[in-house]
Write a protein that holds these residues in place. Structure first.
Motif, PDB file in Angstrom:
ATOM      1  N   UNK A 143     -14.616 -83.409  91.486  1.00  0.00           N
ATOM      2  CA  UNK A 143     -15.450 -83.117  91.011  1.00  0.00           C
ATOM      3  C   UNK A 143     -16.682 -84.354  90.832  1.00  0.00           C
ATOM      4  N   UNK A 145     -19.566 -84.610  89.463  1.00  0.00           N
ATOM      5  CA  UNK A 145     -20.355 -83.869  88.275  1.00  0.00           C
ATOM      6  C   UNK A 145     -19.672 -85.035  87.086  1.00  0.00           C
ATOM      7  N   UNK A 146     -17.762 -85.001  87.348  1.00  0.00           N
ATOM      8  CA  UNK A 146     -17.703 -85.138  86.179  1.00  0.00           C
ATOM      9  C   UNK A 146     -17.295 -86.358  86.589  1.00  0.00           C
ATOM     10  N   UNK A 222     -10.791 -76.997  92.523  1.00  0.00           N
ATOM     11  CA  UNK A 222     -10.235 -76.467  91.736  1.00  0.00           C
ATOM     12  C   UNK A 222      -8.798 -75.270  91.164  1.00  0.00           C
ATOM     13  N   UNK A 257     -19.145 -70.146  77.815  1.00  0.00           N
ATOM     14  CA  UNK A 257     -17.919 -69.556  78.901  1.00  0.00           C
ATOM     15  C   UNK A 257     -18.189 -70.868  80.507  1.00  0.00           C
ATOM     16  N   UNK A 258     -16.890 -70.864  79.722  1.00  0.00           N
ATOM     17  CA  UNK A 258     -16.840 -71.592  81.652  1.00  0.00           C
ATOM     18  C   UNK A 258     -17.044 -71.881  82.549  1.00  0.00           C
ATOM     19  N   UNK A 259     -18.011 -72.677  83.253  1.00  0.00           N
ATOM     20  CA  UNK A 259     -18.969 -71.660  84.580  1.00  0.00           C
ATOM     21  C   UNK A 259     -19.046 -73.353  85.385  1.00  0.00           C
ATOM     22  N   UNK A 260     -17.918 -74.217  85.235  1.00  0.00           N
ATOM     23  CA  UNK A 260     -17.715 -75.135  86.340  1.00  0.00           C
ATOM     24  C   UNK A 260     -17.799 -76.659  85.501  1.00  0.00           C
ATOM     25  N   UNK A 261     -16.998 -77.412  86.044  1.00  0.00           N
ATOM     26  CA  UNK A 261     -16.621 -78.928  85.316  1.00  0.00           C
ATOM     27  C   UNK A 261     -17.725 -79.843  85.390  1.00  0.00           C
ATOM     28  N   UNK A 272     -21.858 -77.598  78.547  1.00  0.00           N
ATOM     29  CA  UNK A 272     -21.154 -76.705  79.382  1.00  0.00           C
ATOM     30  C   UNK A 272     -21.942 -77.456  80.987  1.00  0.00           C
ATOM     31  N   UNK A 273     -21.031 -78.761  81.456  1.00  0.00           N
ATOM     32  CA  UNK A 273     -21.793 -79.361  81.911  1.00  0.00           C
ATOM     33  C   UNK A 273     -21.442 -80.616  81.689  1.00  0.00           C
ATOM     34  N   UNK A 274     -22.456 -81.628  82.673  1.00  0.00           N
ATOM     35  CA  UNK A 274     -23.012 -83.002  82.149  1.00  0.00           C
ATOM     36  C   UNK A 274     -23.816 -83.144  81.517  1.00  0.00           C
TER      37      UNK A 274
ATOM     38  N   UNK B  48     -28.099 -79.313  89.115  1.00  0.00           N
ATOM     39  CA  UNK B  48     -28.894 -80.010  88.277  1.00  0.00           C
ATOM     40  C   UNK B  48     -30.128 -80.691  89.423  1.00  0.00           C
ATOM     41  N   UNK B 110     -19.001 -78.433  91.423  1.00  0.00           N
ATOM     42  CA  UNK B 110     -18.686 -78.311  89.663  1.00  0.00           C
ATOM     43  C   UNK B 110     -18.785 -77.446  89.240  1.00  0.00           C
TER      44      UNK B 110
END
Lengths: 347, 183
Positions: A143, A145-146, A222, A257-261, A272-274, B48, B110
């Motif tokens: 990912x 953004x991770x 993922x 909610x989990x909507x991405x990493x 939830x997110x970066x 983003x 992601x």
């Protein structure tokens, strides 16, 4: 009585007089068809080039993982190499003044990149293990953004503890291939897996990372949450299993909610997110990310002596995480007394 | 006396008939541009504000172009009442729906807030969503390529229907005529 009525002859079906004139298709119609055929050719070429690129990347990967060969970026040069003492010190011993300056820059609007202090306070409390609050991270090595956010996470965690090891990593090659940190030496060429280890210690917090693993030479990938849970359960570690179940328990709430990493929990604050979009000195306008052209040394040099928007954004993003965690710690850690952190907590 | 001429229309002829009128060229072009912007906006909103794509850009161009052409064919068939209103409208809807689906696939990175919100709206829970995203992320390139193929098939289908309807019209028959057995 037989019918004597004779059938009247069927009138001859007059064939249609067709004067066919074959009108050749116009140039415009031909152009429209050519455009459509072109679209097919492009699509086929895209598939072919992706396959060829994949094979080339596999060759580069094989070359770059040979420690005696130094392959240039943007291949996977030095992947899974631990940071040396100097590099580790950049993270562990970063000056509190950098966090303060970056925090003030964010508060007075001087940060050019996006910093997103949008977190949700967990409705049912934080995850506590071994008498300590926890930082839980769910991400993927593929990912992007991770990838960019782990720098800020590492800086934030360094205020509450210490990394004895960090590793050089990359996001997936087809997901911009940005240099990043791995919490543990990653299995970057297995089909699917989960890494739950780190070399972090702290008297304030537990750091519990869950890093989904997939081939780094591909694109973003993922596993489903249930599959990840299976990997975590295989560890047999009750703290990790409970922490992942804590994440799953949050999926009943629309706000968590989990909507991405990346999906991170800092004490009672869930991001939830970066929490920042930091790929260079300004928000990229296209698909080219400045960070993907940088090496780990470039990033660490900038973090060591921050003097550009990229570095200040990383420290500002770290400040967001610090502010979220400090609330859960009742400001017991020294970093929580920084004026910028105090103001960020109030926002 | 001018005899009735029959335009022997094949699919090429159907395109010729449609794009002989500049307004349908304009519809195709503007539709393609609009559909590309659908991609652009959705991808940026999911990343983003960054136009970060994970599929080749020319596949997105191909979807936008073929959807624009499909929109023109649909507009033509509705305007000329060659097909039933329902059939023509279906083509127009397909031309708009396909880029939207394609953008959800192309933006499966992601973070997928738009895709997630859309699927949550349909009643998918977080576990099911993660499974769907997992599959999409693995087969993103193939799925996008498949979308291009679907568009091409729709173009083939609608051009054929237009060709048949045009052929019947110029032969003096209603495109809706039902075959009647002569006794």
């Amino acid at each position: 009585m037989a019918s004597t009525r004779s059938k009247s002859p069927r009138p001859a079906t007059r064939p249609l007089r067709q004067e066919s004139r074959h009108n050749p298709p116009s140039a415009i119609a031909i152009a429209a068809l050519i455009l459509s055929i072109f679209a097919i050719v492009i699509a086929l070429y895209a598939v072919y080039s992706s396959i060829a690129y994949e094979q080339l990347n596999m060759q580069k990967l094989a070359a770059s993982t040979n420690t005696s060969v130094s392959a240039p970026h943007p291949t996977l040069a030095g992947i899974d190499t631990p940071l040396n003492n100097t590099e580790l010190s950049t993270i562990n011993n970063a000056s509190d003044s950098y966090f303060e300056i970056a925090g003030q820059m964010y508060l007075n609007g001087s940060i050019a990149n996006q910093v997103l202090p949008n977190y949700v306070t967990l409705p049912n409390g934080s995850f506590v293990a071994n008498g300590k609050q926890s930082v839980i991270y769910l991400g993927s090595i593929t990912c992007v953004f991770c990838g960019e956010n782990r720098w800020a996470m590492a800086l934030a965690l360094s205020r509450f503890g210490n990394f004895s090891k960090l590793y050089k990593g990359y996001s997936a090659i087809h997901d911009s291939d940005v240099p990043t940190l791995y919490w543990n030496a990653s299995n970057y060429n297995i089909s699917a897996g989960m890494d739950t280890g780190s070399f972090y210690s702290s008297k304030y917090v537990n750091f519990i990372p869950f890093e989904d693993e997939a081939p780094i030479t591909g694109g973003f990938s993922i596993q489903p949450l249930q599959t990840m849970q299976g990997f975590v359960n295989q560890t047999g570690n009750s703290t990790k299993i409970s922490a992942f179940n804590f994440i799953l328990g949050l999926q009943n709430n629309a706000n968590t909610l989990f909507q991405g990493t990346p999906y991170t929990i800092w004490g009672n604050a869930m991001f939830a997110g970066a929490d920042a979009v930091d790929f260079g000195n300004s928000t990229p306008t296209g698909a080219t990310l400045a960070l993907s052209s940088m090496t780990h040394a470039d990033v660490l040099n900038q973090l060591r002596t921050p003097n550009d928007q990229f570095a200040w954004t990383e420290y500002a993003a770290a400040d967001m995480y610090i502010a979220g965690l400090c609330k859960s710690l009742n400001n017991t850690a020294p970093v929580c007394s920084l004026p910028a952190i105090v103001m960020l907590e109030k926002k | 006396m001018q005899s009735r001429k029959t335009l022997r229309t094949g699919r090429i002829g159907a395109f010729a008939t449609v794009f002989r009128e500049p307004r349908y060229i304009a519809i195709a072009l503007l539709g393609a541009i609009a559909y590309y912007f659908v991609y652009f906006i959705i991808i940026r909103a999911s990343n983003y504000g960054i136009f970060l794509i994970t599929v080749p850009l020319y596949l997105i161009y191909a979807i936008a172009a073929t959807s624009g052409i499909l929109l023109a064919l649909s507009a033509f068939s509705i305007a000329k009442s060659l097909l039933s209103l329902k059939a023509g409208t279906a083509g127009g809807i397909a031309s708009a729906f396909i880029p939207s689906v394609g953008s959800m696939v192309a933006t499966c990175a992601c973070s997928y807030p738009i895709l997630g919100s859309f699927l949550f709206f349909l009643g998918v829970n977080a576990f099911e969503l993660s499974s769907i995203v997992s599959v999409i992320s693995q087969y993103e390139l193939e799925a996008t390529f498949l979308i291009v193929v679907v568009n091409m098939l729709l173009l083939f289908y609608y051009s054929g229907r237009i060709a048949r309807a045009e052929g019947l019209k110029h032969a003096g028959k209603s495109p809706f005529r039902v075959k009647i057995k002569r006794l």
